[in-house]
Each structure stands twice: as C-alpha cells, then as structure tokens.
Write a protein that holds these residues in place. Structure first.
Motif, PDB file in Angstrom:
ATOM      1  N   SER A 625       0.841  -1.205   0.000  1.00  0.00           N
ATOM      2  CA  SER A 625       0.000   0.000   0.000  1.00  0.00           C
ATOM      3  C   SER A 625       0.872   1.249   0.000  1.00  0.00           C
ATOM      4  O   SER A 625       0.696   2.164  -0.816  1.00  0.00           O
ATOM      5  N   TRP A 626       1.830   1.289   0.914  1.00  0.00           N
ATOM      6  CA  TRP A 626       2.740   2.434   0.987  1.00  0.00           C
ATOM      7  C   TRP A 626       3.600   2.539  -0.264  1.00  0.00           C
ATOM      8  O   TRP A 626       3.791   3.627  -0.812  1.00  0.00           O
ATOM      9  N   ASP A 627       4.114   1.416  -0.740  1.00  0.00           N
ATOM     10  CA  ASP A 627       5.091   1.418  -1.822  1.00  0.00           C
ATOM     11  C   ASP A 627       4.523   2.021  -3.110  1.00  0.00           C
ATOM     12  O   ASP A 627       5.267   2.562  -3.924  1.00  0.00           O
ATOM     13  N   VAL A 628       3.209   1.938  -3.293  1.00  0.00           N
ATOM     14  CA  VAL A 628       2.573   2.557  -4.458  1.00  0.00           C
ATOM     15  C   VAL A 628       2.041   3.949  -4.123  1.00  0.00           C
ATOM     16  O   VAL A 628       2.295   4.923  -4.845  1.00  0.00           O
ATOM     17  N   ASN A 629       1.326   4.061  -3.015  1.00  0.00           N
ATOM     18  CA  ASN A 629       0.622   5.316  -2.729  1.00  0.00           C
ATOM     19  C   ASN A 629       1.551   6.478  -2.408  1.00  0.00           C
ATOM     20  O   ASN A 629       1.170   7.645  -2.607  1.00  0.00           O
ATOM     21  N   ASN A 630       2.737   6.199  -1.933  1.00  0.00           N
ATOM     22  CA  ASN A 630       3.703   7.278  -1.703  1.00  0.00           C
ATOM     23  C   ASN A 630       3.942   8.058  -3.000  1.00  0.00           C
ATOM     24  O   ASN A 630       3.872   9.291  -3.031  1.00  0.00           O
ATOM     25  N   ILE A 647      -5.373   8.647  -5.939  1.00  0.00           N
ATOM     26  CA  ILE A 647      -5.154   8.687  -4.486  1.00  0.00           C
ATOM     27  C   ILE A 647      -6.465   8.908  -3.744  1.00  0.00           C
ATOM     28  O   ILE A 647      -6.643   8.410  -2.624  1.00  0.00           O
ATOM     29  N   CYS A 648      -7.396   9.630  -4.342  1.00  0.00           N
ATOM     30  CA  CYS A 648      -8.713   9.797  -3.706  1.00  0.00           C
ATOM     31  C   CYS A 648      -9.439   8.456  -3.629  1.00  0.00           C
ATOM     32  O   CYS A 648     -10.091   8.143  -2.620  1.00  0.00           O
ATOM     33  N   HIS A 649      -9.322   7.660  -4.678  1.00  0.00           N
ATOM     34  CA  HIS A 649      -9.920   6.323  -4.664  1.00  0.00           C
ATOM     35  C   HIS A 649      -9.267   5.466  -3.582  1.00  0.00           C
ATOM     36  O   HIS A 649      -9.958   4.722  -2.864  1.00  0.00           O
ATOM     37  N   ALA A 650      -7.947   5.568  -3.436  1.00  0.00           N
ATOM     38  CA  ALA A 650      -7.244   4.802  -2.403  1.00  0.00           C
ATOM     39  C   ALA A 650      -7.696   5.219  -1.011  1.00  0.00           C
ATOM     40  O   ALA A 650      -7.836   4.372  -0.115  1.00  0.00           O
ATOM     41  N   MET A 651      -7.919   6.520  -0.800  1.00  0.00           N
ATOM     42  CA  MET A 651      -8.403   6.982   0.505  1.00  0.00           C
ATOM     43  C   MET A 651      -9.800   6.455   0.797  1.00  0.00           C
ATOM     44  O   MET A 651     -10.132   6.133   1.950  1.00  0.00           O
ATOM     45  N   ASP A 652     -10.619   6.354  -0.242  1.00  0.00           N
ATOM     46  CA  ASP A 652     -11.967   5.796  -0.047  1.00  0.00           C
ATOM     47  C   ASP A 652     -11.909   4.351   0.414  1.00  0.00           C
ATOM     48  O   ASP A 652     -12.793   3.884   1.150  1.00  0.00           O
ATOM     49  N   GLU A 653     -10.859   3.637  -0.002  1.00  0.00           N
ATOM     50  CA  GLU A 653     -10.732   2.219   0.335  1.00  0.00           C
ATOM     51  C   GLU A 653     -10.051   1.979   1.679  1.00  0.00           C
ATOM     52  O   GLU A 653     -10.148   0.883   2.232  1.00  0.00           O
ATOM     53  N   LYS A 658      -4.729   9.276   4.725  1.00  0.00           N
ATOM     54  CA  LYS A 658      -5.168  10.678   4.668  1.00  0.00           C
ATOM     55  C   LYS A 658      -4.089  11.485   3.946  1.00  0.00           C
ATOM     56  O   LYS A 658      -2.982  11.650   4.464  1.00  0.00           O
ATOM     57  N   ILE A 659      -4.391  11.985   2.757  1.00  0.00           N
ATOM     58  CA  ILE A 659      -3.409  12.651   1.912  1.00  0.00           C
ATOM     59  C   ILE A 659      -3.746  14.135   1.751  1.00  0.00           C
ATOM     60  O   ILE A 659      -4.921  14.501   1.589  1.00  0.00           O
ATOM     61  N   THR A 660      -2.740  14.987   1.799  1.00  0.00           N
ATOM     62  CA  THR A 660      -2.921  16.417   1.539  1.00  0.00           C
ATOM     63  C   THR A 660      -3.146  16.619   0.043  1.00  0.00           C
ATOM     64  O   THR A 660      -2.260  16.321  -0.769  1.00  0.00           O
ATOM     65  N   LEU A 661      -4.323  17.098  -0.322  1.00  0.00           N
ATOM     66  CA  LEU A 661      -4.662  17.313  -1.725  1.00  0.00           C
ATOM     67  C   LEU A 661      -4.424  18.771  -2.108  1.00  0.00           C
ATOM     68  O   LEU A 661      -4.642  19.676  -1.305  1.00  0.00           O
ATOM     69  N   PRO A 662      -4.002  19.012  -3.338  1.00  0.00           N
ATOM     70  CA  PRO A 662      -3.732  20.395  -3.766  1.00  0.00           C
ATOM     71  C   PRO A 662      -4.996  21.112  -4.226  1.00  0.00           C
ATOM     72  O   PRO A 662      -5.933  20.491  -4.741  1.00  0.00           O
ATOM     73  N   TYR A 663      -5.030  22.433  -4.018  1.00  0.00           N
ATOM     74  CA  TYR A 663      -5.991  23.283  -4.709  1.00  0.00           C
ATOM     75  C   TYR A 663      -5.310  23.776  -5.980  1.00  0.00           C
ATOM     76  O   TYR A 663      -4.109  24.032  -5.991  1.00  0.00           O
TER      77      TYR A 663
END
Length: 675
Positions: A625-630, A647-653, A658-663
């Motif tokens: 999980s970490w090795d890809v999502n990083n 990454i949003c899909h990964a957070m849903d799963e 919890k990832i900091t998303l950009p504006y």
C-alpha cells in the motif's frame, strides 16, 4: 569453492584457492581508466588487502596491483568461485532463515552468466551495474547470510558487507546502500576514482539490490511503451507492418526484440557486440541477425510488405543504420521506420556505454582505455551524427522518444541540437522521454513493474503464479474498475495470460506484471495463500523495478512529467525506502545512479519473501500500500489530475490513508498577477 556450502564458508585463506585468472570465453567489462595517483594506487591496494590477514599480503599484493593497472579495478579474480553460478532452489542454501536463503538465491541469479552482462566483473547490466565491487565481498556476504538469524540485519555499504547488527524479527534482513556520495562530490570523474579505491560502486537499479530478473525485467514495460506510442502517435492499436528501430541488446535493452514481437511489429535493433547479439539470438529473444546493411534493408522491406511480425538484429553501429534509413527515404521516398528510440548505455558513454560509429567494436575497446580524450571526442561526434540522422527521419513522419538512458542528455552535452528547454529545469528536450510522453500517466494511475520469483526454481510453480495472477485480475475487472484504468487492466490481463507462451525466463523462474496497488496486494496475498496451501512448493520473493511509481526520482525519466519544480528533488525515493523498511520488507536498497547516470537519479527498491505465514501476508498488505501510494500522492501534489483521482480512490478504500490534496490555481489568474 565448487559447492554452496563451500561458497558460504567465507574467504578461503588456508590454503588460498588457485589463481585461475579470467575466463576469456565470457564477455568482460571494458578496461577502466581512473587516473589514480601513486598515493591513490597505494590506497586502493591497502583497501583491498584489509579483507585478508597480514601474512597473505605479500602474496596477494602483486596480483592486486596487476589487476588495478591492467583492468582499472581490483576484482580479486583469484576468489571467483568454481561453482556453476545460478539461482539454486531455496532449500539448497545452507541458511538458518528462509529470508536469507531467498536473498542468496537472488544474488546468484544476478551473477548467472546467462543473465549477467559481465559476470566475472560482477556486472549484471548497463555496462557498470555492479552486484559487488570484488569477489571477497560476495563470499563474505554469502557467509553472513548463511549464519544470520531472524534478529539480525546485514548492512551493505556499496557492495561491502559491514556486518550483522542486532535488530528484530520485523526488521529487514538486509539494508543496502549503493553510491551514496555527498551530493557536491557526485561527479563521474570522482566516481571513477572512488570505485577504483573500492569505497563505492554503481549499483544501477536492480543489480545492486539483487532484484534483476534478466531482460524479462523490462519486456512488459517496453511492450506497453510500443503499444501506447502507436495508440498516441500513429493513431492505431494495430502494429502489424509498423517498424520500430532502436539499439542495444546487451543487458536490459535485450528486451526490445522480444517486446517488438509481442507487440506485433517489426523490431530492428542494432548492436555492436557480437557476443551480445548472438547471446540474445541463441536465447530465442532475437529472431534474425545480419551484419550487412544491404541485407538488413531488404529484410525490413520484406517484413513491411508482408506485415510479418519479427525482430531483426543488425550487427553494427546504430548510427550507420539511422543514416542508411534516412538515405533510403531520400533516394526512394520509402519511410522504413515508424517508431524510434535508443537503449545504448548512455549514462556511461565514455566507458563502453556508447560505441562511436567511426571505430569498430574492437578498436573502440582499445581507444577508450589508451586514449580516453580521443575516445570522448569520437563519441560526441558520433552522437551529433546520431541525432542528425534521427532529425532527418522525424521530419518525414517518424516518432522518436528518449528511453531514459541519458541519450538526449549526452547528445546535448556533445553539442547536438536536441532543443533543451531550460524552463523545465533543463530536463526536457524536443524529443520526449518515454515516461514524460508515454508512460507518465501509467505511474500516476499507480501502475508499474511488479515482479516475483519462484525460489523453488520449478517452472510449474511459475505457471501456477501466472494462473493465480490471471484470476486476480479477472476478479478485479468483474468488480468494476475506473474508466481511467480500464485500458491498463485490459493490457495487463492479456500480458499475463500469454506470458508463458513467450518463453521469457532467463535465469530464475520469474515474472513481471505491470500492476497497481489493488492488484499487487491481491496477487501477493493470493501467492502467500498458495504457498501456505502447498499449491506452490516454496516461498515467492516479490519485488519491483526501481523504475516505478514511487521508487525513483529522476528528472530525465521517472519524474520527467513532474511540473511543479520538484522534479530535481529526491524526497520520494528516500521516503519510499525508509517506509518499506519498517512496513515489512525483507530487504531494502537505495542507490545513487541508475539508468540515466551517476548523480542524475536517486532510486530504491525492496524484496519481500512470501513464505505462506500470516505474518508474510500482513507485511505484504501493509508495505505494498505504501510502496505505491507514496508516489501517487507525490504526483498528485505536483498537480497531476490522474494521480489525484487515484489517491482519492485509495483513501476511499482505506480510512487510515489521509493525503494532503492540492488546490489548483487558475492559469489566467497567475498570468494576471505575474507578468
């Protein structure tokens, strides 16, 4: 040292083994020219002798000096084992832990003469991708691995086994660093000296991390590159009758011929080394060979006319081939190339990575050692001619891309007009990187080169893993996949279904499959269960290429499509290795250099042994999980919308992610405020 037990006994000192010299029937690394001073030569000798007790120094010193002066490095050929070097079944290794035995299996595969480019110099691929710096290091490492327990970690400093240190069962069994030179001193000139001193080495990517699986290692990626290049730039998914021209059949580049056939096109690959071209031909990776340009052109025309899927090896210099193809168009109007690239080892252009068109292969081997300044000038002149011929063909409709081997970078340094764009930190050229233009979105979607090795050495186990991986992908597709990843799943399912029939195994019983986080986790857990149930007869070692979603920071390749200015930063690769180490990896590695050259890239990788235990499953699930999502998170933060969706899909799963998303700032607003 003709048995595994003897190899694992450590350095044979009493008596010393007979000095058998080099086997001249095998290919050897180019002679190096580190330009050591007298004091530096003495230091190199002193550093080599510290592996041996003083009573042997008088005997060993003269032969080490001879090696240093004749070959530019002390390889310690006397200590080259007499055993057949290959991956043996895991149960054959005299080890206390299955994890250590799996590492030994992987190391010996990297040095198998059927796999390695220059096995007696401990070079696996890329011209200088070392597994170790000398044979003493190999023997000491094998001894440590055979004696270590599950509360010890072997620490490797650029090929040197620093020793076994107390750790815990959850710690990696091996931690590897290669080429970790202080940044201000990471120059090619200093590298040559430091390698000759025996204090650092170039581990490439999977050479020094023990994860190389032969040319199969990039054949899937090369196949995908060809398919996607055709879809994007030729507006077709059918490559029949299309011609792909490139160079290199020595190491990783050996995958190109097989990939061309799998993709369904006509592959034409130039290679200057007779040993390399016939190695691939005899292994079945290359279908036809000719040393005549006239014959080569005739073969291309016939294959194009008949739409015959084939691979043609031209034994000669690729510059001659490119110039002839351009001349053919000028004289006949026939464009005999649709897609073009290059896989010479241009990260190391002056020490055997690139052979200038003005010299024969044998002449070049002499000149590069005896007259390095003249050789450099010839290489740079050849690169300018190389680019000029490519320019003539792209102006007529060919699409060309850089394969991340520093070809365009070195051509630029040679003075060729490659249109370097300074606004991108100087990492973009008029011809795109294959990651930037073709593969970048794959990484942003979380797909990359996942690998596994059946440590039983049993082909039946590999067939079973292909079946399991196929079922896993089919189940994921049935459950529904996002539109953005549907093509990837379709391509990858087709690949794994057909993998066995393409006969890609060279060395260990291994497989590569591009996959994302969901696929990797599900496949690993299914493999682990199959080992536990006895469907697979021995542990499986999973790994990946460092060339992956998260594994490599390389502004000319893996991160060439990072546009927020951080393409020169290496936080991702370093974070990845650290994160893998405490989430369950059996071994981890981090390297300076690899693919595009020393000082141009930081990359890392891992190995994880699936032994059928619940603990192995827990480790695999957490670490993958970490090795890809990083990497997906980093690409998301740089502004990539595909990565943001992924990454949003990964957070849903996963509620713990919890990832900091950009504006995203409006481009017009930026132009309005900064003019």
């Amino acid at each position: 040292m003709s048995t595994l037990k003897e190899v694992c006994d450590g350095l044979p000192l009493d008596p010393l083994p007979p000095h058998r010299g080099r086997d001249e029937n095998l290919p050897h690394a180019p002679v190096l020219n580190p330009n050591l001073t007298t004091d530096e030569e003495r230091l190199s000798l002193e550093n080599s002798l510290r592996y041996f007790p003083p009573e042997l120094h008088e005997r060993l010193a003269p032969e080490f000096v001879e090696e240093l002066r004749e070959y530019g490095h002390i390889y310690m050929y006397r200590f080259r084992p007499n055993i057949e070097m290959r991956a043996y079944p895991i149960n054959d290794y005299p080890a206390k832990t299955r994890q250590a035995a799996a590492v030994m299996h992987m190391i010996m595969n990297n040095l198998d003469p059927h796999v390695a480019q220059f096995p007696q110099e401990l070079v696996t691929y890329g011209g200088n991708g070392q597994v170790f710096s000398n044979w003493a290091q190999f023997l000491l490492t094998m001894k440590y691995l055979s004696t270590m327990n599950e509360e010890q970690t072997l620490v490797m400093y650029s090929g040197h086994p620093m020793g076994l240190f107390p750790s815990s069962r959850d710690s990696p069994r091996v931690v590897i660093t290669n080429g970790m030179v202080v940044p201000n001193y990471s120059s090619q000139t200093l590298y040559d000296k430091l390698f000759a001193l025996g204090v650092t080495m170039y581990g490439q990517m999977t050479a020094g991390s023990y994860c190389y699986i032969g040319p199969q290692g990039i054949v899937h990626g090369t196949t995908l590159t060809l398919l996607n290049a055709a879809r994007k730039h030729l507006d077709t998914g059918d490559l029949s009758g299309k011609i792909f021209v490139t160079s290199g059949l020595g190491g990783m580049s050996g995958a190109q011929a097989k990939a061309a056939v799998i993709a369904g096109c006509i592959g034409v690959i130039a290679e200057v080394s007779e040993e390399a071209i016939y190695k691939r031909y005899n292994q079945g990776w290359l279908l036809q060979v000719t040393a005549s340009l006239d014959v080569c052109i005739t073969m291309i025309r016939q294959a194009k006319q008949n739409k015959t899927t084939t691979s043609i090896g031209y034994h000669g210099n690729v510059v001659d081939l490119w110039e002839r193809l351009a001349d053919e168009f000028d004289s006949t109007g026939d464009l005999l190339v649709d897609l073009g690239s290059d896989q010479t080892s241009c990260h190391n252009p002056f020490l055997g990575g690139y052979y200038p068109v003005q010299l024969t292969y044998k002449q070049a081997r002499v000149v590069m050692s005896e007259n390095p300044t003249i050789f450099k000038n010839l290489v740079q002149e050849s690169l300018r001619r190389h680019v000029s011929a490519i320019d003539r063909l792209t102006s007529r409709g060919m699409f060309f891309w850089d394969y991340g081997n520093a070809f365009l970078l070195e051509a630029c340094r040679a003075g060729a007009d490659v249109g370097r764009a300074e606004g991108t930190n100087g990492t973009s050229f008029k011809y795109p990187s294959y990651v930037q233009d073709i593969m970048g979105d794959i990484f942003s979607l979380g797909f990359g080169p996942f690998r596994w090795v059946c440590t039983s050495c049993n082909p039946t186990d590999l067939e079973k893993t292909d079946e399991i991986a196929t079922c896993v992908l089919e189940d994921i597709i049935k459950q529904g996949v996002p539109t953005s990843t549907k093509q990837q799943y379709t391509d990858n399912l087709k690949w794994i279904k057909e993998a066995g029939q393409h006969k890609m195994v060279v060395g260990s019983q291994a497989r590569i499959l591009y996959s994302n986080q969901q696929g990797r986790q599900a496949i690993a857990l299914a493999f682990n269960k199959a080992v536990a149930d006895g469907q697979i007869t021995a542990p499986i070692a999973i790994s990946r290429d460092h060339h992956d979603v998260s594994g490599t920071d390389s502004p000319f390749r893996e991160t060439s499509n990072i546009t927020d200015g951080s393409n020169l930063c290496a936080d991702m690769a370093i974070q990845n290795v650290i994160g893998d180490s405490f989430r369950g990896a059996t071994w981890v590695a981090v390297h300076n250099g690899g693919g595009v050259g020393w000082g141009e890239v930081i990359n890392g990788g891992f190995g994880l042994v699936l032994d059928g235990s619940e603990d192995a499953g827990r480790r695999a699930n957490l670490m993958l999980s970490w090795d890809v999502n990083n990497g997906v998170a980093r690409r998301c933060w740089s502004g990539n919308r595909n990565a943001e969706e992924t990454i949003c899909h990964a957070m849903d799963e996963d509620n713990n992610l919890k990832i900091t998303l950009p504006y995203h700032a409006d481009k017009d607003l930026l132009r309005k405020n900064i003019q």
